[in-house]
Design a protein around this motif. Structure first.
Motif, PDB file in Angstrom:
ATOM      1  N   SER A 192       3.160   4.100   2.694  1.00  0.00           N
ATOM      2  CA  SER A 192       3.563   5.129   1.733  1.00  0.00           C
ATOM      3  C   SER A 192       2.584   6.292   1.654  1.00  0.00           C
ATOM      4  O   SER A 192       2.920   7.332   1.096  1.00  0.00           O
TER       5      SER A 192
ATOM      6  N   LYS B 168       2.907  -2.037   2.740  1.00  0.00           N
ATOM      7  CA  LYS B 168       3.813  -1.058   2.128  1.00  0.00           C
ATOM      8  C   LYS B 168       3.021   0.111   1.557  1.00  0.00           C
ATOM      9  O   LYS B 168       3.422   1.265   1.702  1.00  0.00           O
ATOM     10  N   LEU B 169       1.883  -0.175   0.926  1.00  0.00           N
ATOM     11  CA  LEU B 169       1.017   0.873   0.373  1.00  0.00           C
ATOM     12  C   LEU B 169       0.538   1.803   1.485  1.00  0.00           C
ATOM     13  O   LEU B 169       0.602   3.027   1.348  1.00  0.00           O
TER      14      LEU B 169
ATOM     15  N   GLN C 254      -6.625  -6.178   0.476  1.00  0.00           N
ATOM     16  CA  GLN C 254      -5.999  -7.163  -0.412  1.00  0.00           C
ATOM     17  C   GLN C 254      -7.000  -7.664  -1.440  1.00  0.00           C
ATOM     18  O   GLN C 254      -6.691  -7.748  -2.638  1.00  0.00           O
TER      19      GLN C 254
ATOM     20  N   THR D 188      -7.860  -4.882  -4.011  1.00  0.00           N
ATOM     21  CA  THR D 188      -6.775  -4.373  -4.850  1.00  0.00           C
ATOM     22  C   THR D 188      -6.002  -5.468  -5.566  1.00  0.00           C
ATOM     23  O   THR D 188      -5.256  -5.174  -6.497  1.00  0.00           O
TER      24      THR D 188
ATOM     25  N   TYR E 138      -8.185   3.408  -5.453  1.00  0.00           N
ATOM     26  CA  TYR E 138      -8.892   2.146  -5.673  1.00  0.00           C
ATOM     27  C   TYR E 138     -10.385   2.386  -5.492  1.00  0.00           C
ATOM     28  O   TYR E 138     -10.926   2.259  -4.401  1.00  0.00           O
TER      29      TYR E 138
ATOM     30  N   LYS F 222      -3.584  -7.098  -4.258  1.00  0.00           N
ATOM     31  CA  LYS F 222      -2.200  -7.041  -3.789  1.00  0.00           C
ATOM     32  C   LYS F 222      -2.000  -8.001  -2.621  1.00  0.00           C
ATOM     33  O   LYS F 222      -2.936  -8.334  -1.912  1.00  0.00           O
ATOM     34  N   GLY F 223      -0.769  -8.430  -2.400  1.00  0.00           N
ATOM     35  CA  GLY F 223      -0.429  -9.278  -1.273  1.00  0.00           C
ATOM     36  C   GLY F 223      -0.381  -8.490   0.018  1.00  0.00           C
ATOM     37  O   GLY F 223      -0.360  -7.255   0.014  1.00  0.00           O
ATOM     38  N   ARG F 224      -0.350  -9.215   1.127  1.00  0.00           N
ATOM     39  CA  ARG F 224      -0.334  -8.569   2.450  1.00  0.00           C
ATOM     40  C   ARG F 224       0.814  -7.572   2.580  1.00  0.00           C
ATOM     41  O   ARG F 224       0.615  -6.438   3.016  1.00  0.00           O
ATOM     42  N   ASP F 225       2.024  -7.990   2.226  1.00  0.00           N
ATOM     43  CA  ASP F 225       3.178  -7.102   2.344  1.00  0.00           C
ATOM     44  C   ASP F 225       3.027  -5.871   1.461  1.00  0.00           C
ATOM     45  O   ASP F 225       3.410  -4.770   1.849  1.00  0.00           O
ATOM     46  N   GLU F 226       2.451  -6.073   0.276  1.00  0.00           N
ATOM     47  CA  GLU F 226       2.230  -4.935  -0.630  1.00  0.00           C
ATOM     48  C   GLU F 226       1.236  -3.946  -0.036  1.00  0.00           C
ATOM     49  O   GLU F 226       1.410  -2.729  -0.157  1.00  0.00           O
ATOM     50  N   VAL F 227       0.175  -4.455   0.600  1.00  0.00           N
ATOM     51  CA  VAL F 227      -0.836  -3.579   1.206  1.00  0.00           C
ATOM     52  C   VAL F 227      -0.218  -2.793   2.357  1.00  0.00           C
ATOM     53  O   VAL F 227      -0.429  -1.583   2.477  1.00  0.00           O
TER      54      VAL F 227
END
Length: 61
Positions: free
Chosen positions: A60, A56-57, A44, A47, A21, A49-54
């Motif tokens: 990972s 998770k990112l 967030q 990017t 990013y 993206k939502g909180r849960d997505e961040v």
């Protein structure tokens, strides 16, 4: 992640995030203990993206 479990290897994570990013700056990725929510919010915003997505990112990386 408990306390995002990122403090110990944050420099490595910052590099990976900046590669993925380009809009994220060093200032965006300043990590201070107790500032996890603010950090997640900045990621967030940049990017889209939502909180849960961040979270998770970050897990990972």
């Amino acid at each position: 992640m408990d306390k995002l479990e990122i403090k110990g290897h944050w420099n490595e994570l910052k590099g990976k995030l900046k590669q993925s990013y380009a809009d994220l700056t060093e200032d965006d990725l300043m990590y201070e203990e107790g500032k996890e929510d603010e950090l997640i919010g900045k990621i967030q915003k940049k990017t889209g993206k939502g909180r849960d997505e961040v979270i998770k990112l970050l897990r990972s990386l």
